[in-house]
Design an enzyme around this catalytic site. Structure first.
Site, PDB file in Angstrom:
ATOM      1  N   ASP A   1       7.432   1.721  10.089  1.00  0.00           N
ATOM      2  CA  ASP A   1       6.121   2.281   9.735  1.00  0.00           C
ATOM      3  C   ASP A   1       6.224   3.776   9.428  1.00  0.00           C
ATOM      4  OD1 ASP A   1       6.393   3.390  12.336  1.00  0.00           O
ATOM      5  OD2 ASP A   1       5.286   1.720  13.217  1.00  0.00           O
TER       6      ASP A   1
ATOM      7  N   GLY B   1       8.654  -4.307  11.041  1.00  0.00           N
ATOM      8  CA  GLY B   1       7.911  -3.432  11.947  1.00  0.00           C
ATOM      9  C   GLY B   1       8.052  -1.946  11.706  1.00  0.00           C
TER      10      GLY B   1
ATOM     11  N   ASP C   1       5.936   2.571 -10.967  1.00  0.00           N
ATOM     12  CA  ASP C   1       6.658   1.308 -10.965  1.00  0.00           C
ATOM     13  C   ASP C   1       6.518   0.594 -12.314  1.00  0.00           C
ATOM     14  OD1 ASP C   1       8.022  -0.822  -9.322  1.00  0.00           O
ATOM     15  OD2 ASP C   1       6.235  -1.941  -9.899  1.00  0.00           O
TER      16      ASP C   1
ATOM     17  N   ASN D   1      10.769   1.913  13.417  1.00  0.00           N
ATOM     18  CA  ASN D   1       9.514   1.462  14.017  1.00  0.00           C
ATOM     19  C   ASN D   1       9.037   2.503  15.029  1.00  0.00           C
ATOM     20  OD1 ASN D   1       7.345   0.119  15.091  1.00  0.00           O
ATOM     21  ND2 ASN D   1       8.462  -1.742  15.635  1.00  0.00           N
TER      22      ASN D   1
ATOM     23  N   ASN E   1       1.401  -1.554  16.027  1.00  0.00           N
ATOM     24  CA  ASN E   1       0.835  -2.001  14.755  1.00  0.00           C
ATOM     25  C   ASN E   1       1.735  -3.011  14.037  1.00  0.00           C
ATOM     26  OD1 ASN E   1       2.900  -0.533  13.495  1.00  0.00           O
ATOM     27  ND2 ASN E   1       1.603   1.206  12.967  1.00  0.00           N
ATOM     28  N   ASP E   2       2.718  -3.548  14.750  1.00  0.00           N
ATOM     29  CA  ASP E   2       3.653  -4.477  14.107  1.00  0.00           C
ATOM     30  C   ASP E   2       2.925  -5.684  13.528  1.00  0.00           C
ATOM     31  OD1 ASP E   2       5.603  -2.754  14.880  1.00  0.00           O
ATOM     32  OD2 ASP E   2       6.636  -4.134  16.247  1.00  0.00           O
TER      33      ASP E   2
ATOM     34  N   GLU F   1       9.710   4.282 -13.726  1.00  0.00           N
ATOM     35  CA  GLU F   1      10.821   3.351 -13.576  1.00  0.00           C
ATOM     36  C   GLU F   1      11.052   2.659 -14.916  1.00  0.00           C
ATOM     37  OE1 GLU F   1      12.073  -0.554 -10.932  1.00  0.00           O
ATOM     38  OE2 GLU F   1      10.028  -0.341 -11.692  1.00  0.00           O
TER      39      GLU F   1
END
Length: 581
Positions: free
Chosen positions: A131, A129, A296, A103, A108-109, A325
């Site tokens: 980032d 949290g 993905d 974090n 910006n949490d 993937e």
């Protein structure tokens, strides 16, 4: 861009009731498409080769109503040499879930107005949290470890009410999630990585999008996503895609069924969907300069569209790396999705490489399984023996674990000898090695539920009692693991034979597996003893690769072997030996 055609998606209240006007030298409005939903217009634009960068106004007009004006900008392309470089077998990828790594910006949490605002590190499915700034703060740690490429799970906006931390339920394809940062910070992250000779892999999701996406809440047309009379999950059976005997309904449910109630399945047969996704991905490369894409859930996508997507992306960025993937159940299943039509698929997918789950399974079997004809270490030999199925197996990404499965240290029963042996195999075999954050400090966890493999990196939060980003914060055993990985990773980084060199393997005997990585400058011998007891290896049958060499150096501890006619190797141990004359 190489492609002069651009399609703009315009969303606004009854925007289809308006006419469209624009004027700029070299820019031509070719066609305006109205669709089922009057809140959308799709504008086909042609941009001639000599068009200069600049801004112009797109006006949406309606008799008796004020004009709506939008400023659209054409930007100069960035041809800096460190952009879209590609990720190759010269690299070591480090996978990070940004919410769980560090974090760096507590402000910006929690972001007002988002569907999931709670931050609670005691709950695995809440946001924690972490980032992008947190990742940037620890790039020196990754550089020291020997990492050369950083892969973040999707960092674009996931404004979903539950488990929004993982990133795979996108609700805004063009913006970084504000709880991770913003677009400018993401670009700064890529720029900082490049200045440190680190590459960046961006994680893309073609197959599905979060149901809170504005284009799902207010769809342009019913065919934007795959529709069913009632909710239908994918059957998750990739074999139906390649099975010549498959029932059409089984294949349809595999491809068109939804991944989850919260993840709408995109209809990639829809040309508007195709344009939207392809242009978005090209835009991200040009905007941020990322070096590769990890795709993905690749088998769940429309194959013809994905081949067209790859062709268009490569036309703009010929060096950009792409790998899909493919968590499938055989080597042939994996090869089916790769480029070259090597398994009689009938067309070329244009996909250079895959996430090599078959090698992952084989490595785990080699470490944990019984020594048998096709089991134990023999499985690893046999999987590599099937590399003939690929156009280029060195473009496959080899890994031991990731965010969707039990952590490697847990898979080997927290056996430190097996851990070291496996890390050595990962960092010396063919392909592009990938680690999962925390592997180097023995982070453990089962995949059921999957959140248990997504724990926070200790030290990434100011309130953490220990900081394992530093040697002082790690236990002796964790430092042993870290230093072992760092030694091997940095040796690999300065040894082309382990990157682009050829591989020659020998049939395992008595549970001992031997292979060589070599080029004109250097030969590296890798010996893995899968048995629990120490064994003496007689090396005369390896004369094809050992001729002219009479000494060796253990790259981990610099121990010199003054004779290599016989080598004693402890149980569950991998030796990495640089041969000397």
């Amino acid at each position: 861009m190489k492609n002069p055609k651009l399609q703009l998606l315009v969303h606004g209240n009854k925007i289809a009731e308006r006419s469209v006007e624009m004027s700029y030298p070299g820019v031509k409005l070719v066609q305006v498409h109205k669709v089922e939903n009057p809140n959308y217009l799709f504008l086909d634009i042609d941009i001639s080769a000599g068009t200069k960068p600049g801004a112009f106004t797109i006006a949406f007009t309606k008799t008796g109503a004020a004009d709506i004006k939008y400023k659209y900008e054409l930007k100069q392309r960035d041809h800096s040499p460190d952009r879209a470089q590609g990720v190759t077998d010269k690299d070591l990828i480090y996978l990070i879930m940004p919410d769980r790594f560090s974090n760096g910006d507590p402000t910006n949490d929690s972001v007002a107005g988002m569907a999931q605002m709670k931050v609670d590190r005691s709950q695995m499915y809440e946001r924690h949290g972490g980032d992008i700034q947190g990742v940037m703060n620890h790039l020196d740690y990754l550089k020291d470890l020997g990492v050369t490429a950083v892969w973040l799970t999707p960092a674009v906006t996931n404004d979903m009410p539950h488990a929004s931390y993982h990133g795979y339920a996108v609700t805004d394809h063009y913006n970084i999630d504000p709880r991770f940062g913003n677009n400018a910070l993401y670009k700064a992250f890529v720029d900082k990585c490049h200045k440190m000779n680190l590459k960046v892999v961006m994680d893309l999701v073609h197959n599905h999008t979060g149901t809170n996406d504005f284009m799902i809440k207010d769809m342009p047309m019913k065919s934007w996503v795959h529709q069913w009379p009632k909710y239908t999950n994918s059957n998750f059976r990739d074999a139906t895609v390649m099975d010549p005997h498959a029932a059409a309904m089984d294949r349809k449910i595999m491809l068109d069924g939804w991944f989850d109630h919260s993840m709408a399945d995109m209809n990639e047969n829809n040309p508007y969907v195709q344009n939207y996704l392809t242009q978005n991905h090209i835009w991200w490369v040009e905007y941020a300069g990322v070096d590769g894409f990890r795709l993905d859930t690749y088998p769940y996508n429309d194959a013809v569209y994905m081949a067209d997507w790859a062709k268009k992306v490569k036309a703009e960025f010929p060096h950009l790396s792409i790998y899909g993937e493919t968590l499938v159940w055989s080597v042939a299943n994996q090869a089916f999705f790769t480029e070259g039509n090597t398994v009689n698929r009938g067309f070329d997918t244009g996909l250079p490489g895959v996430v090599d789950s078959q090698m992952k399974d084989a490595l785990n079997e080699a470490l944990n399984g019984p020594n048998d004809w096709a089991a134990g270490v023999n499985k690893l030999y046999l999987v590599l023996a099937q590399d003939f199925l690929y156009k280029d197996p060195t473009r496959n990404v080899v890994f031991l674990d990731n965010h969707d499965m039990s952590r490697f240290y847990t898979v080997v029963g927290e056996d430190f000898s097996k851990y070291k042996a496996g890390m050595a195999l990962l960092l010396t075999t063919r392909g592009i090695p990938q680690m999962y954050y925390g592997d180097e400090i023995l982070m453990a966890g089962e995949d059921n539920p999957d959140g248990l493999v997504r724990s926070d990196f200790p030290g990434g939060w100011a309130s953490d009692k220990v900081n394992k980003f530093t040697a002082a914060g790690r236990t002796d055993k964790e430092n042993d693991a870290f230093n072992y990985v760092r030694t091997l990773a940095n040796y690999r980084k300065r040894t082309p034979a382990l990157q682009t060199g050829k591989l020659m393997q020998y049939i395992p005997q008595n549970g001992i597996y031997v292979y060589f990585r070599y080029d004109a400058a250097k030969t590296v011998m890798i010996i893995y003893n899968s048995e629990p007891k120490e064994q003496t290896l007689v090396t005369d049958r390896f004369s094809e690769r050992m001729a002219g060499f009479n000494k060796a150096k253990n790259v981990i501890n610099n121990e010199t072997f003054n004779t290599i006619q016989t080598i004693n190797i402890p149980g569950k141990t991998t030796f990495v030996l640089e041969l000397k004359k």
